[in-house]
Design a protein around this motif. Structure first.
Motif, PDB file in Angstrom:
ATOM      1  N   ASN A 117     -11.534  -7.689   4.188  1.00  0.00           N
ATOM      2  CA  ASN A 117     -10.098  -7.782   4.694  1.00  0.00           C
ATOM      3  C   ASN A 117      -9.262  -7.282   3.704  1.00  0.00           C
ATOM      4  OD1 ASN A 117     -11.240  -8.789   7.058  1.00  0.00           O
ATOM      5  ND2 ASN A 117     -10.458 -11.017   6.705  1.00  0.00           N
ATOM      6  N   GLU A 118      -9.506  -7.722   2.525  1.00  0.00           N
ATOM      7  CA  GLU A 118      -8.649  -7.375   1.253  1.00  0.00           C
ATOM      8  C   GLU A 118      -8.596  -5.878   1.252  1.00  0.00           C
ATOM      9  OE1 GLU A 118      -5.997  -8.662   0.201  1.00  0.00           O
ATOM     10  OE2 GLU A 118      -5.932  -7.914  -1.797  1.00  0.00           O
TER      11      GLU A 118
ATOM     12  N   LEU B 193      -8.911  -3.497   3.356  1.00  0.00           N
ATOM     13  CA  LEU B 193      -8.325  -3.224   4.526  1.00  0.00           C
ATOM     14  C   LEU B 193      -6.855  -3.315   3.877  1.00  0.00           C
ATOM     15  CD1 LEU B 193      -9.717  -4.445   7.811  1.00  0.00           C
ATOM     16  CD2 LEU B 193      -9.080  -1.940   6.918  1.00  0.00           C
ATOM     17  N   GLY B 194      -6.446  -4.423   3.631  1.00  0.00           N
ATOM     18  CA  GLY B 194      -5.036  -4.659   3.133  1.00  0.00           C
ATOM     19  C   GLY B 194      -4.342  -3.660   1.974  1.00  0.00           C
ATOM     20  N   GLN B 195      -5.451  -3.672   0.921  1.00  0.00           N
ATOM     21  CA  GLN B 195      -5.118  -2.927  -0.192  1.00  0.00           C
ATOM     22  C   GLN B 195      -4.876  -1.269   0.394  1.00  0.00           C
ATOM     23  OE1 GLN B 195      -4.164  -3.745  -3.123  1.00  0.00           O
ATOM     24  NE2 GLN B 195      -4.977  -5.737  -3.461  1.00  0.00           N
TER      25      GLN B 195
ATOM     26  N   GLU C  69      -4.323  -0.187   3.059  1.00  0.00           N
ATOM     27  CA  GLU C  69      -3.184   0.147   4.055  1.00  0.00           C
ATOM     28  C   GLU C  69      -1.782   0.113   3.083  1.00  0.00           C
ATOM     29  OE1 GLU C  69      -0.703  -1.567   7.719  1.00  0.00           O
ATOM     30  OE2 GLU C  69      -0.743  -2.687   5.987  1.00  0.00           O
ATOM     31  N   ASN C  70      -1.765  -0.824   2.148  1.00  0.00           N
ATOM     32  CA  ASN C  70      -0.627  -0.493   1.200  1.00  0.00           C
ATOM     33  C   ASN C  70      -0.731   0.666   0.457  1.00  0.00           C
ATOM     34  OD1 ASN C  70       0.090  -3.298   1.659  1.00  0.00           O
ATOM     35  ND2 ASN C  70      -0.557  -4.299  -0.230  1.00  0.00           N
TER      36      ASN C  70
ATOM     37  N   ARG D 297       0.772   3.280   2.729  1.00  0.00           N
ATOM     38  CA  ARG D 297       1.901   3.092   3.246  1.00  0.00           C
ATOM     39  C   ARG D 297       3.010   3.457   2.191  1.00  0.00           C
ATOM     40  NH1 ARG D 297       4.290  -1.683   3.433  1.00  0.00           N
ATOM     41  NH2 ARG D 297       2.437  -2.724   2.975  1.00  0.00           N
TER      42      ARG D 297
ATOM     43  N   ARG E 213       0.638   1.834 -10.171  1.00  0.00           N
ATOM     44  CA  ARG E 213       0.383   1.057  -8.971  1.00  0.00           C
ATOM     45  C   ARG E 213      -1.047   1.787  -8.340  1.00  0.00           C
ATOM     46  NH1 ARG E 213       3.734  -2.871  -6.628  1.00  0.00           N
ATOM     47  NH2 ARG E 213       2.035  -3.244  -4.972  1.00  0.00           N
TER      48      ARG E 213
ATOM     49  N   VAL F  79      -5.909 -12.333  -0.920  1.00  0.00           N
ATOM     50  CA  VAL F  79      -4.720 -12.088  -0.126  1.00  0.00           C
ATOM     51  C   VAL F  79      -3.581 -11.354  -0.984  1.00  0.00           C
ATOM     52  CG1 VAL F  79      -5.030 -14.028   1.545  1.00  0.00           C
ATOM     53  CG2 VAL F  79      -3.784 -14.539  -0.495  1.00  0.00           C
ATOM     54  N   ARG F  80      -4.219 -10.636  -2.003  1.00  0.00           N
ATOM     55  CA  ARG F  80      -3.120  -9.888  -2.991  1.00  0.00           C
ATOM     56  C   ARG F  80      -2.662  -9.043  -2.108  1.00  0.00           C
ATOM     57  NH1 ARG F  80      -1.427 -12.091  -6.695  1.00  0.00           N
ATOM     58  NH2 ARG F  80      -0.083 -10.385  -7.145  1.00  0.00           N
ATOM     59  N   SER F  81      -3.084  -8.221  -1.399  1.00  0.00           N
ATOM     60  CA  SER F  81      -2.263  -6.925  -0.698  1.00  0.00           C
ATOM     61  C   SER F  81      -1.473  -7.759   0.149  1.00  0.00           C
ATOM     62  CB  SER F  81      -3.524  -6.280   0.034  1.00  0.00           C
ATOM     63  OG  SER F  81      -4.184  -7.068   1.142  1.00  0.00           O
ATOM     64  N   LEU F  82      -1.420  -8.758   0.744  1.00  0.00           N
ATOM     65  CA  LEU F  82      -0.456  -9.401   1.800  1.00  0.00           C
ATOM     66  C   LEU F  82       0.682  -9.815   0.805  1.00  0.00           C
ATOM     67  CD1 LEU F  82      -2.898 -11.295   4.171  1.00  0.00           C
ATOM     68  CD2 LEU F  82      -1.821  -8.990   4.562  1.00  0.00           C
TER      69      LEU F  82
ATOM     70  N   GLU G 197       1.553  -8.874  -2.214  1.00  0.00           N
ATOM     71  CA  GLU G 197       2.086  -7.571  -2.946  1.00  0.00           C
ATOM     72  C   GLU G 197       3.141  -6.909  -1.950  1.00  0.00           C
ATOM     73  OE1 GLU G 197      -1.752  -6.677  -6.094  1.00  0.00           O
ATOM     74  OE2 GLU G 197      -1.110  -5.304  -4.242  1.00  0.00           O
ATOM     75  N   ALA G 198       2.679  -6.765  -0.611  1.00  0.00           N
ATOM     76  CA  ALA G 198       3.484  -6.114   0.426  1.00  0.00           C
ATOM     77  C   ALA G 198       4.791  -6.838   0.417  1.00  0.00           C
ATOM     78  CB  ALA G 198       2.596  -6.028   1.666  1.00  0.00           C
TER      79      ALA G 198
ATOM     80  N   ASP H 130       6.899  -6.661  -2.511  1.00  0.00           N
ATOM     81  CA  ASP H 130       7.542  -5.146  -2.590  1.00  0.00           C
ATOM     82  C   ASP H 130       8.692  -5.020  -1.639  1.00  0.00           C
ATOM     83  OD1 ASP H 130       5.734  -4.402  -4.273  1.00  0.00           O
ATOM     84  OD2 ASP H 130       4.380  -2.954  -2.931  1.00  0.00           O
TER      85      ASP H 130
ATOM     86  N   LYS I 250      -7.615 -13.081  10.863  1.00  0.00           N
ATOM     87  CA  LYS I 250      -7.927 -11.944   9.986  1.00  0.00           C
ATOM     88  C   LYS I 250      -8.902 -10.848  10.432  1.00  0.00           C
ATOM     89  CE  LYS I 250      -7.362 -15.030   6.163  1.00  0.00           C
ATOM     90  NZ  LYS I 250      -8.096 -16.038   4.876  1.00  0.00           N
ATOM     91  N   PRO I 251      -8.912  -9.700  10.205  1.00  0.00           N
ATOM     92  CA  PRO I 251      -8.193  -9.264   9.019  1.00  0.00           C
ATOM     93  C   PRO I 251      -6.576  -9.080   9.432  1.00  0.00           C
ATOM     94  CG  PRO I 251      -9.598  -7.552  10.045  1.00  0.00           C
ATOM     95  CD  PRO I 251      -9.838  -8.644  10.726  1.00  0.00           C
TER      96      PRO I 251
ATOM     97  N   LEU J  98      -3.421  -7.153   8.501  1.00  0.00           N
ATOM     98  CA  LEU J  98      -2.772  -6.065   7.827  1.00  0.00           C
ATOM     99  C   LEU J  98      -1.380  -6.441   7.049  1.00  0.00           C
ATOM    100  CD1 LEU J  98      -3.942  -2.823   9.895  1.00  0.00           C
ATOM    101  CD2 LEU J  98      -4.959  -3.745   7.610  1.00  0.00           C
ATOM    102  N   PRO J  99      -1.166  -5.871   5.726  1.00  0.00           N
ATOM    103  CA  PRO J  99       0.172  -6.323   5.350  1.00  0.00           C
ATOM    104  C   PRO J  99       1.313  -5.866   6.378  1.00  0.00           C
ATOM    105  CG  PRO J  99      -1.132  -5.020   3.650  1.00  0.00           C
ATOM    106  CD  PRO J  99      -2.019  -5.104   4.977  1.00  0.00           C
ATOM    107  N   SER J 100       1.200  -4.804   6.947  1.00  0.00           N
ATOM    108  CA  SER J 100       2.484  -4.374   7.912  1.00  0.00           C
ATOM    109  C   SER J 100       2.346  -5.325   9.070  1.00  0.00           C
ATOM    110  CB  SER J 100       2.124  -2.772   8.577  1.00  0.00           C
ATOM    111  OG  SER J 100       0.603  -2.943   8.990  1.00  0.00           O
TER     112      SER J 100
ATOM    113  N   LEU K 155       4.217  -8.323   7.532  1.00  0.00           N
ATOM    114  CA  LEU K 155       5.682  -8.093   7.253  1.00  0.00           C
ATOM    115  C   LEU K 155       6.302  -8.191   8.548  1.00  0.00           C
ATOM    116  CD1 LEU K 155       5.358  -5.355   4.699  1.00  0.00           C
ATOM    117  CD2 LEU K 155       6.558  -7.344   4.279  1.00  0.00           C
TER     118      LEU K 155
END
Lengths: 625, 139
Positions: free
Chosen positions: A398-399, A401-403, A405-406, A409, A421, B15-18, B20-21, B24, B121-122, B124-126, B129
């Motif tokens: 999942n992470e 996927l998140g990374q 996507e970041n 984007r 970054r 959950v770092r990506s979340l 960070e988003a 940001d 889950k999963p 996504l950050p978007s 947000l």
């Protein structure tokens, strides 16, 4: 119907025979059944001597006559032959016992005459005076009547005794045959009932339950039916088990029949010696329980709970082997032995066979119940483990996927404002991908560990430095991201291992990365994870040292147990399968080496923990070098 | 004023990506890795929105009264019933669990709160947000 009547069948014929036989005899005769001394089968009062009629007309006199008859019937039965005697009122009487299969069934009485013997006659006169006084007659009133009773000769008495004894013996023989036939019939019926009862036990218990409490409750019914079959007043099943840490086994009451239900669950810290003895011999036996057995013992409680007045009870004990840790004893009271018709009861040996069979059925049903329970538990554990495994695999994926996507984007923006970054995210993505891949490998190992044994592709490792640095880099990204950790390889010491050990690269990677993963997860922030090496004799050692949560002295072996996670580990990092270190040790052992850890030492940066991989140095390689 | 988010998840690394988003976008994100930490954070200051993981292996000193590691549900009860906070909560879970979802909705209804998102889950950050912006607007 009395047993005498059952044996004779037509009592009228017997009465006619006696009548004919006593034609020349002056007094009366009758038959008293053993069951009730007040009963006379033929009620021949019209033949009674006037003297006797007068006495029996008074209530007290009739009672004395009955008591006198009963006493002399017992005396004749004990002697096992006819007796003649002077009755309480001073007349000569004869009692002839009819004994069948060792048991008195009836007594033939005759007499109401005066003895030919002078001494007996004097005794008779003394007794009549006494009787007159006791019953309130005028002195001499009864004596006159007694004088009218005819006197019999010694020969007459002898003749009557011997002839009556012949009749009694004939009835005995007739009775014994009937008893034998009856006994055989009863035994057959008994065996049939017994096998029925066992089948009932089986029917009830065959239906498997996963709850042991339910099983013991079902057993209550089974024990009751066994009790009914063997005529026991109560029954119980006691298990004897040795709890960890206790040297002596303790006894627990699991199931009862005809005993108060509060008895169930009662625990005795020491087993009664009789229970231990029967368990040691592993065969059924009967013993005597004493009511005055020590307070707090099983025997004592049984007496209390049964409210029995008896001081001694005969108990049948049947041992059972329930499982490897638990033995049991079925207890049945045979205290009603006096009530049981011993003449008809089958042999104890036969009872024991049936009880042993019932015990075996109970043990099988218990084992089935345990097996079913353990299978269910295993299925539950497996399903929980699978849930945990998928949870853990999903998290890094999942992470990722998140990374991703970041990155996708913000890529253009980061290119302009924060190019670092992009590098960071890529490094994190690499770390996470390794992580997920390693988890998947670990799970695959657990699923098929046995197939790897002996399947290692061992090769000499010429570049241990490069290999260990590679591992360090692959965990460095995550380590830095999480804890600002540094993972360092001590090149000089590791260099000494080059060309000295053989490894299977794929599995060795997995083992070391599992160790590094652990080190990184449980390390304190801003500390260093150090990989260094040493050589000693025939062994090469790779040490991984970190500063973080402690491994205590009592945990140095436990940490390698599958699914073990210390409380400190759970608190620091909630997620974890508890299989990484187990797999690492398995792999190192397949290499002919060992993986160990020393208890942590407290240091200023945290608890210093060192895991050591020991691998054999290839002697042949050494020589070539 | 800076908008604050409390992110409660026992796997902060994943959950770092979340986070960070969210950062940001200008939100201030505080983290708690178990129930106890979360309550301590909330006692200090109340955020504009809480992001709460339902399945957490450890609650710190908070025990899981719902079974199956659903410590997040217990944290939810404490926030609403004991602390009386009405702050919106975005629930995050790794498995679709109708029972857990029902429990969440019932508790929210009892406090007169419309259930915010329950994200599976999963995430996504978007996606997260969007939910946050819907609830508390842009940072």
């Amino acid at each position: 119907m009395t047993r005498f009547e059952a044996i004779i069948g037509n009592t009228r014929i017997f009465e006619l025979i006696l009548e004919d036989f006593f034609k020349g005899w002056p007094g009366s005769h009758d038959v008293m059944p053993a069951e009730d001394p007040k009963v006379r089968l033929f009620k021949r009062h019209e033949n009674f001597a006037e003297f006797c009629k007068e006495i029996r007309n008074t209530e007290w006199g009739a009672r004395l006559c009955l008591q006198c008859d009963a006493d002399h019937a017992a005396e004749a039965a004990t002697k096992g032959e006819p007796i003649s005697y002077i009755c309480h009122a001073g007349l000569l009487d004869i009692a002839v016992p009819i004994i069948v299969d060792g048991k008195l069934v009836a007594t033939i009485f005759c007499g109401q005459s005066r003895s030919w013997n002078e001494t007996e006659e004097q005794e008779g006169q003394r007794r009549i005076r006494e009787t007159e006084r006791k019953l309130g007659f005028q002195p001499g009133e009864l004596r006159t009547l007694r004088e009218k009773t005819p006197q019999v000769s010694e020969e007459q008495v002898k003749d009557v005794k011997s002839k009556l004894w012949e009749v009694a013996t004939y009835v005995s023989t007739l009775g014994s045959g009937k008893v034998e036939a009856e006994k055989a019939k009863r035994e057959l019926a008994y065996r049939f009932r017994e096998s029925e009862a066992i089948q009932e036990v089986m029917r009830g218990l065959a239906e498997i339950v996963d709850d042991l409490d339910k099983f013991w409750r079902k057993l209550d019914g089974a024990l009751t039916s066994i009790c009914n079959t063997i005529g026991a007043t109560y029954g119980a099943l006691i298990t004897c088990e040795k709890p960890p840490g206790l040297s002596k086994p303790r006894a627990i009451v699991r199931s009862v029949a005809n005993l108060p239900s509060e008895f169930i669950g009662k625990t005795y810290n020491s087993c009664d010696p009789v229970l231990l003895e029967v368990l040691q011999e592993m065969r059924p036996k009967t013993v005597k329980f004493h009511a005055h057995s020590g307070k707090g013992t099983l025997c004592h409680d049984i007496f209390l709970l049964c409210g029995t007045q008896e001081r001694l009870a005969e108990i049948a004990l049947v041992p059972l082997k329930l499982d490897s840790e638990r033995e049991g004893v079925m207890i049945f009271s045979l205290s009603s032995a006096s009530e049981r018709d011993l003449a008809y009861s089958p042999s104890v040996k036969h009872e024991f066979n049936s009880l042993t069979q019932a015990g075996a059925q109970i043990a099988t049903a218990y084992q089935n119940c345990q097996l079913y329970r353990s299978r269910r538990r295993l299925a539950e554990v497996q399903s929980l483990w699978l849930e945990n495994v998928s949870h853990q695999l999903l998290s890094p994926l999942n992470e990722i996927l998140g990374q991703a996507e970041n990155l996708s984007r913000s890529f253009r923006r980061w290119q302009q404002d924060k190019p670092e970054r992009i590098d960071n995210t890529l490094e994190i993505l690499m770390g996470l991908s390794h992580w997920a891949a390693r988890l998947a490998s670990n799970f695959a190992w657990v699923a098929r560990a046995e197939q790897y044994i002996g399947a290692l592709n061992l090769q000499v490792e010429d570049n241990m430095v490069g290999r260990l640095i590679g591992y360090a880099i692959s965990v460095q990204g995550t380590a830095r991201e999480w804890h600002l950790l540094r993972v360092r390889v001590d090149r000089d010491s590791v260099m000494s291992l080059n060309g000295k050990v053989q490894i299977d690269r794929k599995f060795f990677n997995q083992a070391v990365l599992n160790l590094l993963d652990n080190a990184v997860k449980y390390a304190n922030a801003r500390t260093e994870v150090l990989i260094h090496a040493s050589l000693s004799g025939l062994w090469a050692r790779i040490h991984i040292t970190s500063y973080g949560i402690p491994i205590k002295a009592d945990e140095v072996e436990k940490v390698f147990e599958r699914e073990y996670r210390s409380e400190a580990a759970k608190a620091k990092y909630a997620v974890g399968t508890g299989i990484g270190l187990t797999i690492a040790r398995d792999i190192i052992r397949l290499h002919g080496g060992e993986l160990s850890v020393e208890p942590s030492i407290e240091a200023s940066r945290g608890w210093k923990t060192t895991f050591t991989i020991t691998l054999p140095i290839q002697e042949q390689l050494e020589e070539e070098n | 004023m800076e908008k604050k988010i409390l992110f409660i998840d026992d796997e902060p690394y994943f959950v770092r990506s979340l986070i960070e988003a969210l950062e940001d976008e200008g939100y201030k994100v505080d983290q708690a890795v178990n129930g106890t930490q979360a309550i301590e954070e909330l006692e200090e200051s109340v955020p504009d929105v809480i992001i709460l993981d339902i399945i957490m292996l450890t609650g710190g000193r908070i025990s899981d009264t719902h079974g199956g590691m659903r410590t997040g549900l217990r944290v939810h009860e404490i926030i609403r019933d004991k602390m009386g906070l009405k702050v919106p909560i975005i629930f995050v879970t790794v498995v679709e669990d109708p029972n857990a979802h029902r429990a969440i909705r019932q508790l929210e209804r009892r406090h007169g709160i419309e259930t915010s998102a329950i994200l599976v889950k999963p995430v996504l950050p978007s996606e997260l947000l969007d939910e946050v912006k819907n609830l508390i607007g842009a940072a």
